[in-house]
Design a protein around this motif. Structure first.
Motif, PDB file in Angstrom:
ATOM      1  N   SER A 116       3.297   1.425  -2.373  1.00  0.00           N
ATOM      2  CA  SER A 116       1.839   1.451  -2.559  1.00  0.00           C
ATOM      3  C   SER A 116       1.363   2.790  -3.112  1.00  0.00           C
ATOM      4  O   SER A 116       0.263   2.872  -3.682  1.00  0.00           O
ATOM      5  CB  SER A 116       1.136   1.140  -1.233  1.00  0.00           C
ATOM      6  OG  SER A 116       1.486   2.096  -0.236  1.00  0.00           O
ATOM      7  N   VAL A 136       5.917  -3.441  -2.100  1.00  0.00           N
ATOM      8  CA  VAL A 136       5.348  -2.489  -1.152  1.00  0.00           C
ATOM      9  C   VAL A 136       6.439  -1.850  -0.298  1.00  0.00           C
ATOM     10  O   VAL A 136       6.326  -0.712   0.145  1.00  0.00           O
ATOM     11  CB  VAL A 136       4.295  -3.200  -0.273  1.00  0.00           C
ATOM     12  CG1 VAL A 136       3.687  -2.240   0.746  1.00  0.00           C
ATOM     13  CG2 VAL A 136       3.203  -3.819  -1.142  1.00  0.00           C
ATOM     14  N   GLU A 170      -3.576  -0.458   0.737  1.00  0.00           N
ATOM     15  CA  GLU A 170      -2.701  -1.625   0.858  1.00  0.00           C
ATOM     16  C   GLU A 170      -3.493  -2.924   0.747  1.00  0.00           C
ATOM     17  O   GLU A 170      -3.051  -3.884   0.090  1.00  0.00           O
ATOM     18  CB  GLU A 170      -1.935  -1.561   2.184  1.00  0.00           C
ATOM     19  CG  GLU A 170      -0.871  -0.475   2.217  1.00  0.00           C
ATOM     20  CD  GLU A 170      -0.302  -0.228   3.605  1.00  0.00           C
ATOM     21  OE1 GLU A 170       0.772   0.392   3.701  1.00  0.00           O
ATOM     22  OE2 GLU A 170      -0.954  -0.631   4.605  1.00  0.00           O
ATOM     23  N   CYS A 180       3.040  -9.575  -3.357  1.00  0.00           N
ATOM     24  CA  CYS A 180       3.468  -8.356  -2.661  1.00  0.00           C
ATOM     25  C   CYS A 180       4.753  -8.678  -1.914  1.00  0.00           C
ATOM     26  O   CYS A 180       4.825  -9.681  -1.191  1.00  0.00           O
ATOM     27  CB  CYS A 180       2.405  -7.875  -1.670  1.00  0.00           C
ATOM     28  SG  CYS A 180       0.924  -7.194  -2.444  1.00  0.00           S
ATOM     29  N   PHE A 191       2.407  -6.791   7.247  1.00  0.00           N
ATOM     30  CA  PHE A 191       1.532  -6.571   6.089  1.00  0.00           C
ATOM     31  C   PHE A 191       0.465  -7.661   5.994  1.00  0.00           C
ATOM     32  O   PHE A 191      -0.670  -7.392   5.578  1.00  0.00           O
ATOM     33  CB  PHE A 191       2.366  -6.529   4.812  1.00  0.00           C
ATOM     34  CG  PHE A 191       1.618  -6.057   3.601  1.00  0.00           C
ATOM     35  CD1 PHE A 191       1.275  -4.726   3.452  1.00  0.00           C
ATOM     36  CD2 PHE A 191       1.248  -6.944   2.602  1.00  0.00           C
ATOM     37  CE1 PHE A 191       0.575  -4.278   2.344  1.00  0.00           C
ATOM     38  CE2 PHE A 191       0.559  -6.508   1.482  1.00  0.00           C
ATOM     39  CZ  PHE A 191       0.215  -5.173   1.357  1.00  0.00           C
TER      40      PHE A 191
END
Length: 411
Positions: A116, A136, A170, A180, A191
């Motif tokens: 990120s 990520v 994020e 992602c 996440f």
């Protein structure tokens, strides 16, 4: 072949540490099918020598060079801009200018970012590619939140602020990217909590291991002198979770092992050992190597490989590498995250110093060590080859040959 812009926070070579291993393998996969334009940063002078090697892999490359001390000082501007300090650390004017040139002149069909921290190079660019994929890797906001809980003021406040700022980035990245990816399904689940609107576009894509390179058949002279079993712990030793694990292993676990096996020794193998890790070398039963040209001899000739992490994000390459080389391996719960190995069959799992020491003693028994090593190798070959684990990236990039995706669609 489509043009793809690939941005990584550090040069993806040599593949000798977690983030570099993953970004290197992703670069390899992208370069098989596409013309890759690689933009990355170098903050370790030792990596400057590898630029030509990387250039040979891609259509075009730019290497922004950071001086670590200046970059840390410059990152403090994030206190004024409202950005995360870890994000501003990786800000480089030359890389930003190169990215804009590639976007306007090459017009790549896809942008792939690793971490990120690289998102600001693309998110605010009007000419950014129609397909954006964000590897990520780890949920950095959760890492900083953990640091905040463990630290004392003033670093507690710094880490808490960082957790909030990084989480906001994020979420924005998740909303605007087509996909992602994260290094494990548990990390992907975390996440999804940070960015719930993007939950259907978040995938866990675990790391693999080169089972031909990390093989029990690797022939190398033992780097260890003297007699007695060797416990090996590998990794970059300036990384806080590795520092914590090395100190815990040396101070609390190794003495318990040596009560039963007085000749047992510990090898701490990895670059840039922190001062407190380097100090452990004053004990005759502990070897601290610093940077080594090849970690395989240290793993191959270790009696047991130990990964006693109490703090961990993502997936531990050190565990996969030890298992690939057929070594009996002892891990904590944190170190096993994202690896579906069966404790007791593929490796040994223990938490707390007495339990870890007991698991090491079990792994030192020759018959047990032989069985664990063979099964560890079998598990990794079956489940963690790179082509197997990275197949999901093909799904993420299939839009290159079809209609342009709609960015930022809320799920």
């Amino acid at each position: 072949m489509a043009d793809v812009l690939f941005l990584t926070q550090r040069i993806p070579y040599p593949p000798n540490k977690g983030e570099k291993i993953r970004s290197f393998r992703l670069l390899e996969r992208l370069a098989r099918r596409h013309r890759v334009h690689l933009g990355c940063l170098i903050d370790d002078p030792d990596d400057l020598q590898h630029r030509d090697t990387v250039r040979a892999m891609v259509a075009d490359a730019h290497f922004g060079v950071l001086d670590r001390r200046r970059a840390r000082m410059w990152s403090l501007r994030g206190l004024l801009t409202g950005e995360g300090l870890s994000v501003t650390y990786f800000g480089d004017a030359s890389l930003r200018a190169w990215v804009r040139r590639v976007l306007t002149e090459v017009k790549p069909k896809a942008g792939v970012i690793s971490s990120s921290n690289m998102a600001p190079y693309l998110l605010d660019e009007p000419a950014r590619p129609p397909l954006l994929v964000a590897d990520v890797v780890d949920v950095d906001s959760a890492k900083f939140a953990h640091y905040a809980r463990e630290a004392r003021p003033p670093m507690r406040w710094v880490f808490a602020r960082e957790a909030v700022r990084v989480a906001a980035l994020e979420r924005r990245l998740a909303d605007e990217a087509a996909w992602c990816t994260l290094v494990s399904e548990p990390e992907a689940a975390l996440f999804r909590q940070v960015a719930p609107r993007a939950r259907a576009r978040v995938l866990g894509v675990p790391n693999g291991v080169d089972t031909a390179f990390f093989s029990p058949e690797h022939a190398a002279v033992s780097p260890y002198d003297g007699a007695g079993p060797v416990l090996a712990f590998t990794g970059h030793m300036d990384y806080p979770p590795n520092i914590d694990a090395a100190l815990w292993l040396a101070h609390d676990i190794l003495p318990l092992v040596r009560r039963k096996v007085p000749a047992a020794r510990l090898a701490i193998v990895g670059a840039n050992p922190a001062r407190e890790v380097q100090a452990l070398a004053s004990r005759p039963e502990i070897l601290v190597t610093g940077r080594v040209p090849d970690v395989r001899p240290y793993v191959r000739h270790a009696t047991v490989c130990v990964a006693p992490l109490r703090i961990a994000r993502g997936i531990q390459n050190k565990v996969l590498e030890a298992m690939a080389m057929g070594r009996p391996t002892v891990v904590t719960t944190a170190a096993l995250t994202g690896i579906a190995a069966e404790p007791g069959r593929d490796l040994l799992l223990a938490d707390g110093a007495p339990a870890v020491a007991d698991a090491v003693l079990q792994a030192l028994e020759p018959a047990r060590a032989l069985a664990l090593g063979a099964q560890a190798r079998r598990f990794v070959v079956e489940h963690h080859g790179w082509d197997h684990t990275f197949a999901a990236f093909d799904t993420c990039l299939r839009g290159l040959d079809g209609p342009e995706p709609v960015r930022g669609a809320a799920e």
